[in-house]
Design an enzyme around this catalytic site. Structure first.
Site, short mmCIF file in Angstrom:
data_model
loop_
_atom_site.label_atom_id
_atom_site.label_comp_id
_atom_site.label_asym_id
_atom_site.label_seq_id
_atom_site.Cartn_x
_atom_site.Cartn_y
_atom_site.Cartn_z
N LYS A 1 9.00 -20.67 23.29
CA LYS A 1 9.76 -19.42 23.29
C LYS A 1 10.43 -19.29 24.65
CE LYS A 1 7.85 -17.77 19.40
NZ LYS A 1 8.64 -17.64 18.18
N ARG B 1 0.84 -1.22 0.00
CA ARG B 1 0.00 0.00 0.00
C ARG B 1 0.85 1.25 0.00
NH1 ARG B 1 -4.49 -0.50 4.60
NH2 ARG B 1 -5.43 1.16 3.37
N ASP C 1 1.50 -21.96 15.76
CA ASP C 1 2.65 -21.27 15.15
C ASP C 1 3.74 -22.25 14.74
OD1 ASP C 1 4.03 -18.80 14.50
OD2 ASP C 1 5.35 -19.22 16.20
N ASP D 1 6.57 -23.77 3.85
CA ASP D 1 6.92 -24.04 5.24
C ASP D 1 8.44 -23.96 5.23
OD1 ASP D 1 7.90 -25.38 7.55
OD2 ASP D 1 5.88 -26.16 7.85
N HIS D 2 8.99 -22.88 5.78
CA HIS D 2 10.42 -22.66 5.54
C HIS D 2 11.29 -23.73 6.17
CE1 HIS D 2 10.44 -20.68 9.52
NE2 HIS D 2 11.75 -20.78 9.50
N GLU E 1 13.40 -22.11 21.23
CA GLU E 1 13.90 -20.77 20.91
C GLU E 1 14.22 -20.06 22.22
OE1 GLU E 1 11.96 -18.93 17.27
OE2 GLU E 1 10.30 -19.99 18.23
N HIS F 1 5.64 -26.60 11.08
CA HIS F 1 7.05 -27.03 11.07
C HIS F 1 7.26 -28.40 11.72
CE1 HIS F 1 7.49 -22.99 9.85
NE2 HIS F 1 7.64 -22.43 11.03
C1 BG6 Z 1 8.12 -19.05 12.30
C2 BG6 Z 1 7.34 -18.77 13.54
O1 BG6 Z 1 7.35 -19.78 11.39
O2 BG6 Z 1 9.29 -19.80 12.63
C3 BG6 Z 1 8.18 -18.03 14.56
O3 BG6 Z 1 6.20 -18.01 13.22
C4 BG6 Z 1 9.46 -18.78 14.80
O4 BG6 Z 1 7.46 -17.83 15.77
C5 BG6 Z 1 10.16 -19.12 13.51
O5 BG6 Z 1 10.29 -17.95 15.60
C6 BG6 Z 1 11.36 -20.03 13.74
O6 BG6 Z 1 12.07 -20.15 12.56
P1 BG6 Z 1 13.63 -20.45 12.58
O7 BG6 Z 1 13.98 -20.66 11.15
O8 BG6 Z 1 14.29 -19.28 13.21
O9 BG6 Z 1 13.79 -21.69 13.41
#
Ligand code: BG6
Length: 492
Positions: free
Chosen positions: A341, A51, A237, A179-180, A218, A242
């Site tokens: 977390k 935007r 999340d 999904d990274h 994390e 993941h």
């Molecule tokens: C994301 C979550 O998909 O993955 C985050 O939304 C998380 O909350 C993150 O911190 C973790 O990714 P990575 O690659 O840092 O392990």
């Protein structure tokens, strides 16, 4: 050893949400790295959309800053930065109204011929309106692909709706759900370990494996993402996507090939075989927690509720689940999953714990015989360890030790470890969907998660508090110790 660079065909990548956090932290640096590696053809261009009213030059200045912030200075020395920035263009567009769409269509028609990719790095409620207009303005034709990011819904009903909205315009073979975790180097190594070695597969079942642990811990809190996070929680999340994807890669049957559907068919079968968790067993097999103030990385840190600025939230920042895959291969093998977390450290790993030897030929003086374990470490220090019993060196009687065969990828391969997004974006251009989630997978994952969320909603007790900087609530330790097992850090 060096990594091979396989060039891709010319493309035009349009990023919706181009001035947002994901674009700044991940997408722009990932594209720059691929350009630096010589993988982007001369004609490739990137069109930023949001935007915000920006000119091309303002967007290039924004992208330059993103690179300064997220790419090591040593990689930013050469003329490649200007070459990369020259690929960028910008069009302000209203996702939910008509402003800017004709201009976007005009901009895209001026770009060189090539594969069209639309990356929706936006809030999910914009996926439908954006796809609808991509269709209306004729931009979804000619093999154009769309990429969408999690969260894909907040439950099954909303995921079905999102998938329908996107599916009305783009056929499934042109939808890329990222999904990274699937783009992480070590996650793919899991497939290499399982299917490029004859050693493991004969043992990969309930006759030889005692249990599996998947930890994604994390040390950071939710910080400025508290607003989003409070609507999600750790189960949505991290677990719905993941962690279940990791579980699938561990548990799936060998696919007949790495074709996208061959792999995704096998993952889907695992998701469908997960034992349901609902109000009957939720208390026995899940633990949810929420962090309180504590210490992390040597400093005092606030609790979740302080970060959120509200003391009413019951959102879980930690979850542990004992999952089971109900099929012949895995019957009786628990998969202990945990994520949170503000835990004691940042570590993601999969531990495959084998059964103990059936009989010891050694006397008691050798010490305990610990079972073998295969540890796949996703981050940090990516690598694989196989814990074995060996004889302590030296004369005299036999004493045994549990030691790892340890392969750190950083030491074994002196190459930069690419970010997951680098691989995934170019897989979209290549038209390879193997590392992307298919619609039915996402829906099957929600089918398993929804009853857990429902059961939690009906529970009287709030999430259990845990102190920031610890391994979560003590109930998580009890969850696994009730079964005579223990959480393993580093498989030790
Ligand atoms: C994301 C979550 O998909 O993955 C985050 O939304 C998380 O909350 C993150 O911190 C973790 O990714 P990575 O690659 O840092 O392990």
């Amino acid at each position: 050893m060096t990594s091979r660079v396989i060039p891709v065909a010319p493309f035009v990548l349009t990023v919706f949400g181009a001035t947002g956090d994901l674009a700044r932290r991940k997408l722009i640096p990932a594209l720059f790295h691929r350009d630096l590696a010589g993988q982007l053809p001369a004609e490739a261009s990137i069109v930023g959309v949001s935007r915000r009213v920006f000119t091309d030059d303002e967007f290039r200045a924004f992208a330059r800053q993103a690179l300064v912030d997220h790419v090591p200075a040593s990689e930013m020395q050469g003329p490649e930065i200007d070459r990369f920035l020259a690929r960028l263009h910008y069009v302000p567009v209203e996702a939910e109204a008509e402003q800017g769409w004709l201009e976007l269509a005009g901009m895209l028609s001026q770009q060189a011929e090539g594969i069209r990719v639309f990356y929706l790095a936006t809030a999910p409620q914009l996926f439908g309106p954006i796809c609808e207009r991509l269709g209306k303005y004729g931009l979804s034709e000619n093999g154009a692909r769309v990429v969408i990011e999690k969260p894909i819904g907040k439950d099954l009903a909303s995921a079905l709706k999102l998938n329908q909205q996107v599916g009305r315009i783009f056929p499934e073979d042109r939808v890329y759900r990222i999904d990274h975790y699937l783009g992480k180097e070590t996650v793919q190594n899991l497939m290499a370990l399982r299917f490029a070695n004859a050693l493991f597969e004969p043992l990969w079942n309930n006759a030889h494996i005692d249990h599996v642990q998947i930890t994604v811990a994390e040390s950071l809190g939710v910080e400025e993402r508290a607003g989003y996070y409070d609507t999600a929680g750790a189960l949505r999340d991290m677990v719905q996507n993941h962690i279940l994807q990791l579980l699938c890669l561990v548990a799936m049957e060998p696919p007949s090939s790495l074709d996208a559907d061959a792999v995704r068919d096998e993952k889907l079968k695992v998701l469908r075989a997960l034992k349901p968790v609902d109000e009957h067993n939720v208390a026995a097999v899940t633990v949810r927690g929420q962090y309180r103030a504590g210490a992390s990385a040597g400093g005092a840190v606030p609790g979740y509720l302080e970060e959120l600025g509200s003391n009413r939230s019951q959102t879980e920042t930690f979850v542990a689940v004992k999952a089971e895959v109900e099929n012949w291969r895995w019957a009786g093998v628990p998969f202990y999953l945990r994520t949170g977390k503000r835990l004691a450290s940042r570590v993601s790993e999969i531990v495959v714990a084998f059964r103990p030897v059936p009989h010891s030929v050694f006397g008691e003086s050798v010490g305990p015989i610990d079972p073998n374990r295969l540890v796949i470490r996703l981050q940090p220090d990516e690598g694989v360890k196989l814990w074995l019993m060996i004889k302590d060196p030296g004369p005299g009687g036999i004493r045994l030790s549990h030691v790892p065969l340890d392969m750190s990828f950083a030491k074994a391969f002196k190459v930069r470890n690419p970010d997951a997004y680098e691989r995934l974006i170019l897989d979209v251009v290549r038209g390879n969907q193997t590392l992307f989630m298919r619609r039915d997978e996402v829906e099957a994952a929600w089918r398993w998660v929804d009853p857990i969320l429902d059961a939690w909603r009906n529970e009287k007790d709030p999430p259990r508090p845990y102190t920031a900087g610890t391994w979560g609530p003590s109930a998580s330790i009890a969850l696994i110790e009730r079964d005579g097992r223990t959480w393993l850090e580093d498989g030790a």
